[in-house]
Design a protein around this motif. Structure first.
Motif, short mmCIF file in Angstrom:
data_model
loop_
_atom_site.label_atom_id
_atom_site.label_comp_id
_atom_site.label_asym_id
_atom_site.label_seq_id
_atom_site.Cartn_x
_atom_site.Cartn_y
_atom_site.Cartn_z
N ALA A 49 0.90 -1.10 -0.14
CA ALA A 49 0.00 0.03 -0.18
C ALA A 49 0.97 1.16 0.13
O ALA A 49 1.92 1.34 0.62
N PRO A 50 0.46 2.17 -0.78
CA PRO A 50 1.34 3.53 -0.61
C PRO A 50 1.37 4.09 0.64
O PRO A 50 0.34 4.06 1.55
N GLU A 51 2.57 4.66 1.00
CA GLU A 51 2.77 5.36 2.17
C GLU A 51 1.94 6.52 2.36
O GLU A 51 1.57 7.26 1.31
N PRO A 52 1.41 7.01 3.57
CA PRO A 52 0.33 8.06 3.50
C PRO A 52 1.11 9.23 3.51
O PRO A 52 2.21 9.39 3.59
N THR A 53 0.43 10.46 2.77
CA THR A 53 0.97 11.54 2.41
C THR A 53 0.45 12.57 3.54
O THR A 53 -0.30 12.48 4.26
N LEU A 54 1.24 13.62 3.48
CA LEU A 54 0.70 14.96 4.21
C LEU A 54 -0.49 15.52 3.91
O LEU A 54 -1.29 15.86 4.68
N SER A 55 -0.75 15.27 2.30
CA SER A 55 -2.11 15.65 1.93
C SER A 55 -3.18 14.96 2.49
O SER A 55 -4.45 14.91 2.85
N ASP A 56 -2.86 13.59 2.71
CA ASP A 56 -3.89 12.38 3.37
C ASP A 56 -4.02 12.71 4.67
O ASP A 56 -5.23 12.70 5.13
N VAL A 57 -3.32 13.37 5.63
CA VAL A 57 -3.36 13.72 6.93
C VAL A 57 -4.22 15.03 6.84
O VAL A 57 -5.15 14.91 7.64
N ALA A 58 -3.85 15.78 6.09
CA ALA A 58 -4.72 16.97 6.03
C ALA A 58 -6.15 16.89 5.70
O ALA A 58 -7.10 17.35 6.33
N ALA A 59 -6.51 15.92 4.75
CA ALA A 59 -7.90 15.53 4.52
C ALA A 59 -8.45 15.19 5.36
O ALA A 59 -9.67 15.39 5.94
N LEU A 60 -7.77 14.07 6.16
CA LEU A 60 -8.74 13.45 7.14
C LEU A 60 -8.89 14.10 8.32
O LEU A 60 -10.09 14.24 9.11
N ALA A 61 -7.99 15.16 8.71
CA ALA A 61 -7.97 16.20 9.75
C ALA A 61 -9.04 17.28 9.46
O ALA A 61 -9.48 17.98 10.38
N GLY A 62 -9.27 17.37 8.08
CA GLY A 62 -10.16 18.43 7.53
C GLY A 62 -9.42 19.82 7.71
O GLY A 62 -10.21 20.95 7.95
N VAL A 63 -8.31 19.92 7.39
CA VAL A 63 -7.45 21.26 7.64
C VAL A 63 -6.65 21.48 6.25
O VAL A 63 -6.53 20.46 5.49
#
Length: 332
Positions: free
Chosen positions: A8-22
């Motif tokens: 599976a691809p490594e999570p990115t900073l964009s993924d974190v931002a999207a999940l956090a809603g920021v």
């Protein structure tokens, strides 16, 4: 033919931002080791999202983007003085608190140090903190291909920032204490005289002793260590010496152990004893040595303040003096 399943691809900073809603920028600030403005609520959401996704910030990539590696070099001759341990433990803590890590570079002393500085291959670092006696700012800038050099060894090179302890003040106070207690003769146990810091320290002792009318019977050279203090203690004439001043606490500890019979209950019966550095061990019952030292927190704070201003550091951000003071204890 079997195939290896794709990971599976490594999570990115964009993924974190999207999940956090920021936004991505807010996520980056929340995950930064350096103090950056972001609300507590958003920081908590970002940290929770990062943990959920198994995200680990890529410090190398962040450093490349910021043209920094968050790495600081500390150049020393060696680390064996007890004062080194007190200082560097605090210094590393404060440097790490601003999001940087440290590498120690030991250059030795004498010809070994000069050869290292001439031929050494340096690391890519954001800044170099120079404690080593022989190093000058021009050599450091060349070695590290970086103008961000902070001199902490007594060299006041043009264009390089420096932090120096104002040792004359504390030394004057200690010598005045001895004079007030009737001391009229003294011996001085010194460290490495090739060090500019030590040369200035010894000059301050000579001037203070002369100003207070105390005869300097002898100067004995050691290397700041407990062993050298204990060895030099054999040359102390306890019948003619009113006080022994050591330019390190470790040397004073060696003197105290060699002459315990002359310090009943740690108090001077034949001569008074003064150290230098005000190391943590002098606060314990075994070595209540009167000493001289700067406020280490203030000293380290000045170093970190300059380190935290890359532009000012690279342009030679001035010279800072940190005052020392005399700390009386039982042996004085």
């Amino acid at each position: 033919m079997s195939t290896v399943p794709k990971s599976a691809p490594e999570p990115t900073l964009s993924d974190v931002a999207a999940l956090a809603g920021v936004s991505r920028a807010i996520a980056s600030r929340a995950l930064s080791a350096q103090p950056r403005p972001v609300s507590a609520d958003k920081r908590e959401r970002v940290m929770r999202a990062a943990e959920t996704l198994g995200f680990r910030p890529n410090s190398l990539a962040r450093g490349l983007a910021n043209k920094s590696v968050n790495l600081v070099a500390i150049l020393v001759n060696h680390i064996h003085d007890l004062s080194d341990l007190d200082l560097f433990d605090l210094l590393l803590t404060e440097i790490q608190a601003i999001g940087k890590q440290v590498i120690f570079i030991r250059v030795g002393a004498g010809e070994d140090a000069e050869r290292f500085l001439r031929d050494g291959v340096a690391y890519h670092v954001d800044a170099a903190l120079v404690f080593a006696d022989f190093a000058d700012a021009a050599t450091m800038r060349t070695m590290f291909r970086n103008n961000a050099v902070l001199m902490l060894n007594g060299h006041h090179d043009a264009g390089a920032a420096s932090v120096t302890m104002d040792e004359a003040k504390g030394i004057g106070e200690a010598v005045a204490d001895a004079a007030a207690k009737g001391v009229r003769s003294a011996m001085l146990l010194t460290g490495r005289m090739m060090s500019l810091v030590e040369q200035a320290r010894v000059a301050s002792y000579r001037a203070a002793l002369q100003a207070h009318g105390i005869e300097l019977l002898a100067e004995l050279a050691g290397d700041y260590s407990y062993a050298s203090g204990r060895q030099l203690a054999r040359q102390i004439d306890v019948d003619t010496t009113g006080a022994v001043f050591c330019t390190s606490d470790a040397m004073a500890m060696g003197v105290l152990d060699a002459h315990r019979q002359h310090f009943p209950d740690h108090r001077p019966a034949r001569f008074r004893l003064y150290g230098f550095d005000n190391i943590s061990l002098t606060q314990f019952d075994a070595y209540p040595i009167s000493s001289i030292g700067a406020d280490r927190k203030e000293y380290v704070a000045q170093i970190v303040r300059i380190l935290n201003d890359p532009a000012g550091l690279a342009s030679g951000g001035g010279h800072v003096l940190v005052a020392t003071r005399y700390v009386p204890r039982l042996t004085g």
